[in-house]
Design an enzyme around this catalytic site. Structure first.
Site, PDB file in Angstrom:
ATOM      1  N   SER A   1       0.814  -1.213   0.000  1.00 19.44           N
ATOM      2  CA  SER A   1       0.000   0.000   0.000  1.00 19.44           C
ATOM      3  C   SER A   1       0.853   1.272   0.000  1.00 19.44           C
ATOM      4  O   SER A   1       0.448   2.298  -0.532  1.00 19.44           O
ATOM      5  CB  SER A   1      -0.917   0.009   1.215  1.00 19.44           C
ATOM      6  OG  SER A   1      -0.162  -0.181   2.388  1.00 19.44           O
TER       7      SER A   1
ATOM      8  N   GLY B   1      -2.026  -4.283   1.069  1.00 23.25           N
ATOM      9  CA  GLY B   1      -2.237  -5.510   1.828  1.00 23.25           C
ATOM     10  C   GLY B   1      -1.360  -6.666   1.402  1.00 23.25           C
ATOM     11  O   GLY B   1      -1.414  -7.736   2.008  1.00 23.25           O
TER      12      GLY B   1
ATOM     13  N   ASN C   1       3.624  -5.427   5.471  1.00 21.47           N
ATOM     14  CA  ASN C   1       2.413  -6.147   5.900  1.00 21.47           C
ATOM     15  C   ASN C   1       2.742  -7.441   6.639  1.00 21.47           C
ATOM     16  O   ASN C   1       1.995  -7.856   7.521  1.00 21.47           O
ATOM     17  CB  ASN C   1       1.511  -6.447   4.702  1.00 21.47           C
ATOM     18  CG  ASN C   1       0.780  -5.210   4.253  1.00 21.47           C
ATOM     19  OD1 ASN C   1       0.226  -4.482   5.072  1.00 21.47           O
ATOM     20  ND2 ASN C   1       0.813  -4.930   2.958  1.00 21.47           N
TER      21      ASN C   1
ATOM     22  N   HIS D   1       0.055   5.102   6.998  1.00 22.17           N
ATOM     23  CA  HIS D   1       0.192   5.463   5.584  1.00 22.17           C
ATOM     24  C   HIS D   1       0.504   6.944   5.461  1.00 22.17           C
ATOM     25  O   HIS D   1      -0.248   7.769   5.980  1.00 22.17           O
ATOM     26  CB  HIS D   1      -1.096   5.134   4.824  1.00 22.17           C
ATOM     27  CG  HIS D   1      -1.348   3.667   4.721  1.00 22.17           C
ATOM     28  ND1 HIS D   1      -2.297   3.021   5.480  1.00 22.17           N
ATOM     29  CD2 HIS D   1      -0.761   2.711   3.955  1.00 22.17           C
ATOM     30  CE1 HIS D   1      -2.280   1.733   5.181  1.00 22.17           C
ATOM     31  NE2 HIS D   1      -1.357   1.518   4.261  1.00 22.17           N
TER      32      HIS D   1
END
Lengths: 220, 852
Positions: free
Chosen positions: A48, A86, A114, A198
């Site tokens: 991501s 993800g 992740n 993020h």
């Protein structure tokens, strides 16, 4: 039944993309005719953070790196954003096999975050990244590995073991390592989205700058 | 006060009518009260459920320690007294056991947690009813989720290293309501005191921590959670400008997945309650009409003695009010006594967690409907008093003057029914639009049925030729007495419409909310399965004799353009933009799953041919297509991991989401996405309770990247609630049908009684028992059959319309119920007519002449 046809289709699709890129860069090619201006494709294989989660596609760090390259007249360098939110290191090899058809010259491997956030086995992650790097090297794709760290609340043993994987792999394969992808961005609320992991648009600009500066010395 | 005395005397003198009237209205009102109470009970149950999942009414959380200013701002926004608060710190951490380690959720709680719901521990039982929480908070001990105990091979009393410190395992968490909050974060919980969690040393610069405050608010506090969230967002933006630091969760949001179902159900139950009441109203009006017609003579005498129509009016009005109030009181009393008994009577049959209590609102409404409602229903008949002329006493049969009543009086007497019905419909459906459509549909049904009746009766005159005298008389009766026959047709037709409407909608709704029995509910969902891991995964679960089901490829892609138009609308809000340009998960499949059905367009045939000029086919989930404003023939372009892929929508499909099968909004024809990088999602069904943890462990140990989600707990919770709703809907449908049948009986009885004279005449003319019986059979057979057929056909059309307006197009045809309704109503009409005729037939003509 049509497996060959699909392959043909995708190859054609990529070739068409390639042709388009060629058309765009042809004038500069004709003007300079130097090996340095041969097409050079970078694939950003990541999660991501690479995909630009929560941002416009143009705001993702690979896109910003692409813009910076253009701004520096490195028009022959094209960017493929192969980030999937993800995704874990387990998907690295399979996805690289897909992108290998576009004949990348360089892969920036930005997977692993992740795995860490989900508490997956560090050994497993190392093995997955190894397989991806092996495949890249076997196909003449240069590799830049980006290091990752996970928040201290995951516990000292795990965070340490996790962070060590990246320098160990870099050493093992003798490949360049960008020590920490989120340098100067991680844990700074103003540079991150509400989820705290993020980067926001501003944070992503810093990530792009970090990557770009590191990348410059590995471009032809 | 003469009219008051007269009214009471009339009631006691006409005991049979009064009893019938009370019973009839009473049934409708019991239905209404029961439906309303069920509705509130389910509402309350769901609300408590969602509160116990969040453990609060509202939660404020942040990735950073919450400040005094943030508390103040949030509390100002809630704008109510706060009953209590509970603070919490939570984060993920890797927890090591003697052999292996597992990512877990550490939760630091204070002594107010949970404010709703309960945590059940293995040793201490209910946290709410023991002092386990105080012991936890004041010592270096922890409670550990059962799954984690097994995975890490731990025992109560073991020491567990968390961060810099060690903790004693004091108890095992068996049930934790909040564990269903986040489906995707499948990390077992460890609870400890708030102070202890700060001592773990894991909260450092860069740690990902969630700080929360849970608010318990007064039960009377009502709010629109979307509005509240918006205000919260505005407040946050004002304070922090573009940085989002806080998040607010309300319990209503927690049950949002059920909100849609709940919304449907409330609307549906509201309308059923209304239909039940309307049926009761029609029944009461018919009974009253029969009674009223028989009392014309008394009223004419009253007027001869100097009474005015106004006084006659008042007398009748008081009579109705008294009867209506008695009905309402009896109905309330029965409901009051019977409802709390239901759980005792139907132990095991009633859904779990169901408590039925009498709602005061329902009582007040019942009383209002019993009194005002019955007046309103009887108004059109009452208005005939003004047409009554004492001179009628010199006629054989006292009837109001046959001249058409003034149209103003017609409007004045019918409009209260319409207006009341309309207001009730809007109130019950919770929407002006739905309520209005419902009433308009009803009026349209009356006109259509009236038209059909007129046409059929007109047709009867054409079939009177032939030898059978009984058939001839029956058909001519129908044709000549067209007005009476039309009203009978209308009544039976409307009754059939209503009776069939309820099970018709019920079936659609139940199909939607209830777990379809032919789908096996998965026990585990698995994500992130890499293509090269499929064989190993299959082998791993085969070792324990299970198989993978619903294996579906999942390809991540970004929607680039629709019909060649790049998606970029500056008017869109950030959330809309995110929704439209979001990354999507695509799949491809050659055949539909059993939980999918094509609703428009054609299925694709085989694999897409690369050499074809056509674009590959896309199938969209119908609601998704509607939200995106897309239809068949539109094209969609995706960026599939840097490769542009375009396809054309060739069909839309419905998906039974509660089949708990993995389903996708966008599905491609095979042959396009096959080589794209993908992961698989899959499920495992039918796992034995004792095998669950072992199976999950073996998958996680063999293929650690695969997320294995135990969906049983979530599924069980949803099924629990949907079972309850289905049950309530079924019960209510039966209640309404029962009310409808009572009405039908009243109508047929009234109609036969009005044939009193004709039957008598036939007998005098020498017709025998079987002739008259046959005439009645033919007459009511024709009326019953055509009225039922028309009513049922209309109900199918109406239920389709209602489903389309309210229930999002959920409609299914149940031929069995439909055929049964037609046959049953037809038979019931004949039977009722015969029963009513029998009493007339048994009397001698002379006696009949005397009685009249």
């Amino acid at each position: 039944m049509n497996k060959n046809n699909f392959r043909k289709f995708f190859t054609t699709a990529f070739l068409s993309l390639g042709c388009l890129a060629m058309t765009l860069i042809t004038p500069s090619l004709m003007a300079q005719q130097t090996p340095a201006n041969d097409p050079f494709t970078i694939v950003f294989l990541g999660d991501s953070l690479t995909e630009g989660y929560g941002l416009e596609e143009a705001e993702s760090f690979p896109s910003l790196v692409g813009e910076k390259l253009k701004a520096d007249n490195l028009d022959n360098v094209s960017i493929i954003n192969a980030g999937i939110s993800g995704s874990t290191s387990a998907s690295g090899l399979g996805r690289l096999q897909w992108y290998i058809r576009s004949q990348p010259d360089l892969m920036i491997l930005a997977l692993g975050a992740n795995d860490g956030l989900r508490g997956l086995s560090v050994e497993e992650m190392k093995s997955n990244l190894s397989k991806t790097i092996d495949y890249a090297i076997a196909n003449d794709v240069k590799v830049i590995l980006t290091g990752m760290q996970i928040p201290p609340n995951y516990g000292p043993e795990y965070t340490e073991a996790f962070a060590n994987v990246f320098p160990e792999l870099a050493k093992q394969y003798d490949i360049p390592l960008l020590p920490f992808l989120l340098k100067d961005v991680a844990a700074i609320p103003e540079l991150n989205q509400a989820d705290g992991i993020h980067p926001n648009a501003e944070g992503t600009r810093i990530v792009a700058e970090t990557v770009y500066q590191f990348l410059l010395s590995y471009l032809p | 006060m003469l009219w008051l005395q007269l009214a009471i005397k009339e009631i006691t003198n006409n005991f049979k009518f009064s009893l019938f009237f009370i019973l009839n209205l009473g049934i409708g009102l019991i239905g209404f009260i029961a439906l309303d109470s069920f509705k509130s009970s389910i509402d309350e149950h769901l609300e408590n459920n969602s509160k116990s999942i969040l453990t609060a009414d509202v939660q404020i959380s942040s990735r950073f320690p919450l400040t005094a200013q943030e508390y103040e701002l949030s509390e100002n926004l809630l704008d109510t007294t706060i009953e209590s608060t509970s603070d919490q710190i939570s984060f993920l951490s890797m927890i090591a056991g003697p052999e292996n380690s597992r990512m877990s959720t550490l939760i630091g709680i204070d002594d107010n947690y949970p404010q709703y719901g309960d945590i059940i521990l293995q040793e201490s039982g209910s946290v709410a009813r023991s002092n386990a929480r105080a012991e936890l908070i004041n010592s270096d001990s922890v409670w550990v989720a059962r799954d984690l105990m097994v995975i890490l091979d731990l025992e109560i009393g073991d020491r567990l290293k968390i961060g810099d410190s060690e903790y004693t395992i004091a108890d095992v968490i068996m049930e934790d309501p909040s564990s269903t909050i986040s489906v995707m974060s499948n990390f077992p919980a460890i609870y400890m005191g708030l102070q202890q969690i700060e001592n773990t040393g894991l909260i450092q610069l860069g740690s990902r921590i969630t700080y929360s405050r849970f608010y318990k608010l007064p039960t009377s506090y009502e709010y629109d959670y979307r509005e509240l969230e918006e205000q919260f967002r505005d407040m946050e933006q004002e304070v922090y400008r573009d940085t989002r630091r806080l998040s607010m969760t309300t319990h209503q949001e927690e049950s949002e997945d059920l909100g849609e179902v709940l919304g449907y159900m409330n609307d549906y139950l509201g309308l059923i309650a209304l239909i039940a009441l309307f049926l009761a109203g029609v029944g009461a009006a018919y009974l009253f009409r029969a009674f009223f017609t028989s009392r014309f003579k008394d009223m004419a005498i009253l007027m001869c003695l100097g009474g005015t129509p106004r006084e006659a009016y008042k007398m009748t009005l008081v009579q109705i009010v008294i009867l209506g109030s008695i009905s309402a009181l009896i109905a309330s009393m029965i409901a009051f006594l019977a409802l709390p008994l239901l759980p005792l009577l139907f132990d095991g049959f009633l859904p779990r967690g169901f408590s039925n209590s009498m709602e005061l609102n329902s009582l007040v409404l019942a009383l209002f409907m019993g009194t005002v409602g019955s007046i309103i229903c009887c108004l059109p008949i009452l208005s005939k008093i003004y047409d009554l002329n004492p001179i009628g006493l010199f006629h054989e049969n006292v009837q109001p003057s046959s001249s058409a009543p003034h149209w103003k009086r017609h409007v004045a007497s019918y409009s209260p029914i319409l207006i009341t019905f309309w207001f009730l419909a809007m109130w019950q459906a919770n929407s002006v639009f739905v309520g209005t459509v419902f009433v308009a549909g009803f009026l349209a049904a009356i006109f259509i049925l009236g038209g059909i009746a007129w046409a059929i009766l007109y047709g009867c005159t054409r079939f009177t030729a032939g030898n059978s005298i009984t058939r001839k008389i029956a058909l001519r009766n129908l044709s000549r007495n067209r007005l009476g026959a039309v009203s009978c047709f209308l009544a039976i037709g409307l009754g059939s419409l209503l009776i069939n409407l309820i099970p018709q909608i019920q079936k659609g709704l139940q199909d939607y909310i209830a777990q379809p029995s032919d789908y096996s509910v998965p026990d585990f969902f698995m994500f992130d399965i890499q293509p090269d891991q499929l064989d190993l995964l299959q082998d791993t679960i085969a070792e324990r004799s299970y198989t993978l089901s619903f294996l579906s490829p999942m390809i991540r892609a970004r929607l680039e353009s629709v019909n060649g138009q790049v998606i970029d609308d500056p008017e869109e809000t950030p959330d809309e933009q995110l929704m439209r340009r979001r990354m999507m998960n695509l799949t491809y499949q050659d055949v539909l799953k059993d939980s999918e059905n094509i609703v428009a367009g054609e299925p694709w045939e085989g694999t897409w041919d690369f050499n074809s000029d056509e674009l590959p086919g896309i199938s969209l989930e119908e609601n998704f297509a509607e939200r995106m404003g897309l239809g068949i023939g539109d094209t969609m372009s995706f960026d599939v991991q840097s490769v542009p892929i375009e396809g054309r929508i060739i069909n839309t499909r419905s998906v039974i989401w509660n089949s708990f099968q993995p389903n996708f909004f966008v599905s491609f024809q095979p042959g396009v996405l096959d080589p794209a990088p993908k992961t698989f999602v899959a499920a495992i069904s039918g796992v034995q309770e004792t095998d669950r943890i072992a199976l999950q462990n073996s998958i996680v140990n063999t293929l650690p990247n695969i997320s294995v989600i135990n969906v049983q707990q979530i599924v069980a919770r949803i099924l629990d609630i949907t079972d309850q709703i289905s049950w309530a809907i079924r019960v209510m449908a039966y209640l309404s049908i029962f009310a409808g049948l009572v009405v039908l009986f009243s109508i047929a009885r009234y109609e036969v009684k009005s044939r009193f004279w004709e039957i008598n005449l036939l007998k005098i003319l020498g017709a025998n028992f079987s002739d008259v019986k046959q005439i009645v059979e033919i007459e009511f057979g024709i009326l019953g059959f055509f009225a039922a057929l028309s009513g049922v056909s209309l109900s199918l059309a109406m239920s389709y319309g209602i489903s389309w307006f309210i229930f999002d197009g959920l409609w299914s045809f149940s031929p069995g119920i439909t055929a049964f309704t037609i046959v049953a109503i037809c038979a019931l009409s004949i039977l009722t007519a015969l029963i009513a005729t029998l009493s007339v037939l048994r009397q001698k003509p002379l006696e009949l002449l005397r009685t009249t």
